[in-house]
Design an enzyme around this catalytic site. Structure first.
Site, PDB file in Angstrom:
ATOM      1  N   ASP A 240       0.804  -1.223   0.000  1.00 17.42           N
ATOM      2  CA  ASP A 240       0.000   0.000   0.000  1.00 17.42           C
ATOM      3  C   ASP A 240       0.837   1.273   0.000  1.00 17.42           C
ATOM      4  OD1 ASP A 240       0.845  -0.415   2.611  1.00 17.42           O
ATOM      5  OD2 ASP A 240      -1.166  -0.362   3.490  1.00 17.42           O
TER       6      ASP A 240
ATOM      7  N   ASP B 208       3.110   0.689  13.474  1.00 20.76           N
ATOM      8  CA  ASP B 208       2.426  -0.613  13.453  1.00 20.76           C
ATOM      9  C   ASP B 208       3.182  -1.748  14.142  1.00 20.76           C
ATOM     10  OD1 ASP B 208       0.314   0.526  12.051  1.00 20.76           O
ATOM     11  OD2 ASP B 208       1.153  -0.011  10.103  1.00 20.76           O
TER      12      ASP B 208
END
Length: 778
Positions: free
Chosen positions: A61, A464
């Protein structure tokens, strides 16, 4: 739908990346990724070439496209991405030519909202992704928007490779190229542009129309060399989500009898069964969905059959793949199944019966699962610290079986690629090895770096997946930061005089942690409380912490309660600490530059006239020597900010950091992300900021400098660390002799009979003659 005249914008195809940089000096650098062993980010799509064995690609992404190597590692294909091409790192779709393995296409563009100023483009390559041509579109693509795991929304006609279709977002409909992606026109006969928006009130990733989700061809519907007659298009519209054309795209209609109330996620056509498989989910949210099923549409009988249902257990279905060597073999992943683990379903009879990669086990084991596989995470042994007891994964939007090898499959997750070379053991009720197979794929968004003068050369924190202590830059760390373990960690810093003391801040309970062994072990700061995030800095001796958090600056001594700095306004602060003077801290907010000489207790504004301050860098070897990167260039002070002057030719700068000098008595090497002579790039100066050499190149652009993170190595001359927003951490070492002059250090010798060292002085100092044998930078 009724056919209408196909008219549209013809889009120019561009080739090449950029011209040679207009700078006085360039130096060849060797750039490598700092290895973490797993992608650390969302792998949104995986495709194998049906034409050539061993050719496969994975899209991400925010980290670009990768090609599979023969040893199961991955090669990045878009490291050229620089300040003007950064949105190409968002890959919204990938397509391969079924009859020409060298041709690969991607839909490049990262956001459809205001975060990305650039429109999307279809990029095409005829050499396996080594070079690219571009066709610019008049609207944006969304490689990091909601629904990015759906697809593929870009496809090549298997009967006529010059024909491609692309399903756009944002209500922009279906587009077609008839010349190998060079020019494109809107298919005006296709009007189902999609209606689904994850969150209509969101201005971020969830607030736009998802648009079209997949494109699939029936290769048996026409002869080779002519356009396929039967084409399927998925649309993010729960009232009618799959459309079909039987006249090569001239007219379109929603397939009758199809299920409603859900969105098509992935569609794959089986030419031997003459059937379309479609996975469904109830919404396109990247992180959550609640229901779904899998249907099969038989073209000849025109009937839909439900072949898999989640039975209301709280997840939908995502990735779907067929095995072309084994008729009727299909696999599908769950999407958004968070407990007890993500699952994968496999059928050998076209969906009549299924088995799962794990089954529930209520014998008392935790988690309550019986797995068909042994888990191999030898490439990234830290993964369990992030995944917990989830070994199959989550956010599983893509899965692919190798068309040349039924034993080989891969699927993407939110943290890595998993796969196996013994898949058919599943069918014999024998265990197979499920391995993390994303080595070479570095996709983290880096948020903080620090390079201590002893111990590991680098400590990092990322979004993350936390962060690491890098004892060997070329070997993945054995563990991530623990106790506490936060997903997104915002900053990290070491104490200059006692570098074993390290602080980091993160998004989680007790969002500030300290280490006394250079990041090997940690404890939560005694006064962290419920605060989290922000940017934390240590004093030179490590006894004071300044924390830019909650729209202000706060200071704590020896883990006592934090006190707000009283004499500066609220704001979002950039901070830095002097590595040699225990009481010296710097802070900046917008164009205001502040200095504290009492360990952050109070600050004094020194200037507000040097431009928008983006970063503060300090000389790691000398107190009071501070550098400032602003939107007007690079500024320098040798007296703790009391006097500041602009240095060198930079007209704009994002980062400035200092590392080991070129000579034993030289001034530290200065690294900067800056615009010099009109060229935005990455530079180094060895003469105190007067002369700069370009160290980035056409193959290594590192994305937009505004999202880079910088650290310079105080032990290795010429080494700089660059953190990116989606391609992990790079480290660069000079691989040729420097073409630029060096400068003596402050107060160092700069001349005299028999002296062969550097004769220039750094900015702020002048070479003054003491006697015939000795001159000094004063």
């Amino acid at each position: 739908m009724k056919k209408t005249a196909a008219v549209g914008i013809i889009l120019a195809a561009l080739s090449g990346v950029r011209a040679a940089a207009p700078v006085n000096y360039t130096q060849h650098y060797t750039w490598k990724n700092v290895r973490t062993g797993a992608s650390g980010g969302f792998v949104t799509g995986i495709v194998f070439s049906p034409k050539q064995k061993g050719v496969a690609y994975a899209r991400t992404d925010i980290g670009g496209l990768y090609r599979l190597n023969s040893d199961d590692s991955w090669a990045p294909l878009q490291d050229y991405v620089n300040n003007t091409l950064w949105n190409e790192h968002g890959v919204d779709a990938v397509a391969l030519d079924p009859n020409d393995a060298s041709r690969v296409y991607i839909a490049a563009g990262i956001y459809t909202n205001s975060w990305d100023p650039y429109n999307g483009k279809i990029m095409s390559s005829t050499d396996y992704g080594k070079t690219w041509s571009r066709a610019n579109f008049p609207f944006k693509f969304g490689g990091n928007m909601a629904g990015r795991q759906m697809g593929e929304r870009l496809a090549v006609d298997p009967n006529k490779g010059s024909i491609l279709y692309f399903g756009a977002r944002s209500g922009n409909g279906l587009w077609k190229s008839s010349d190998y992606g060079k020019t494109w026109a809107k298919v005006t006969s296709y009007t189902a542009v999609g209606t689904h928006i994850v969150d209509p009130g969101d201005s971020g990733q969830n607030g736009d129309i998802i648009g079209l989700t997949f494109i699939a061809f029936d290769s048996t519907s026409s002869a080779a060399g002519t356009a396929s007659k039967r084409i399927f298009v998925g649309t993010a519209d729960s009232s009618a989500t799959v459309y079909m054309s039987e006249d090569s795209g001239a007219t379109w209609s929603a397939i009758s009898g199809q299920p409603t109330g859900f969105l098509s996620h992935t569609g794959k056509y089986s030419p031997t069964e003459k059937a379309l498989y479609v996975s469904y989910v109830d919404n396109a949210n990247t992180y959550g969905g609640g229901d779904g099923y899998v249907y099969k549409y038989y073209v000849e009988s025109k009937t839909w059959v439900k072949i898999l249902d989640d039975n209301g257990t709280g997840f939908g279905f995502g990735g779907l793949t067929l095995d072309p060597q084994k008729n009727g073999t299909v696999m599908v992943t769950t999407y958004h199944q968070w407990w007890p683990d993500g699952n994968i379903y496999r059928s050998l009879d076209g969906g009549a019966t299924w088995t799962t990669i794990w089954d529930f086990d209520w014998s008392g084991v935790q988690p309550p699962v019986k797995r068909r596989y042994d888990w191999d995470i030898s490439q990234a042994t830290w993964l369990p610290e992030i995944t917990g007891d989830k070994t199959t994964g989550w956010m599983m939007g893509s899965i692919a079986i190798n068309p040349f090898d039924s034993d080989h499959f891969l699927y993407g997750t939110g943290a890595t690629i998993f796969g196996s070379h013994k898949l058919t053991n599943w069918d014999k009720n024998e265990k197979f090895t499920l391995s993390s197979l994303s080595y070479g794929m570095e996709e983290t968004a880096v948020l903080g770096l620090t390079s201590p003068p002893q111990g590991p050369h680098l400590l990092s924190v990322v979004g993350d997946v936390g962060g690491w202590r890098h004892d060997n830059l070329d070997v993945a760390p054995s563990k991530a930061f623990l106790t506490p373990s936060w997903g997104t960690t915002r900053s990290i810093d070491h104490a200059g005089s006692r570098p074993n003391i390290v602080v980091r801040s993160g998004d989680g309970e007790g969002g500030l942690a300290l280490s006394n062994d250079t990041g090997a072990t940690w404890h939560i700061h005694a006064s962290a409380g419920s605060w989290n995030g922000g940017r934390a800095q240590l004093s030179a001796n490590g006894d004071f912490v300044v924390w830019a958090v909650n729209n202000g600056l706060y200071v704590s001594a020896n883990e006592y309660p934090f006190e707000k700095v009283p004499n500066i306004p609220s704001g979002s602060y950039t901070t830095a600490n002097d590595r040699n003077h225990n009481g010296l801290f710097y802070a900046a907010e917008n164009s205001n530059f502040y200095v504290s000489t009492n360990a952050g207790t109070t600050y004094t504004k020194k200037t507000s006239s040097i431009g928008w301050i983006r970063e503060i860098g300090v000389n790691p070897f000398r107190a009071g020597d501070v550098w400032i990167a602003t939107d007007t260039g690079i500024w320098h002070s040798i007296d703790s900010g009391n006097t500041i002057s602009r240095v060198g030719p930079a007209t704009d700068a994002y980062h400035v950091q200092l590392g080991k000098s070129a000579t034993s008595n030289g001034y530290p090497a200065i690294f900067a992300a800056a615009t010099i002579q009109g060229w935005a790039g990455h530079y180094r100066s060895d003469d105190g900021g007067y002369t700069w050499t370009l160290i980035s190149d056409d193959s290594n652009g590192f994305g937009t400098p505004g999202n880079n993170i910088y650290a310079a190595d105080p032990r290795t001359y010429g080494r700089v660390y660059i953190g990116t927003n989606g391609r992990g951490i790079f480290y660069g070492d000079a691989s040729a002799t420097s073409p630029v002059p060096t400068a003596a250090d402050a107060y160092g010798q700069c001349g005299g009979q028999g002296f062969n060292g550097p004769k220039a002085c750094p900015h702020g100092y002048t070479c003054k003659v003491s006697n015939a044998y000795y001159s000094q930078c004063l």
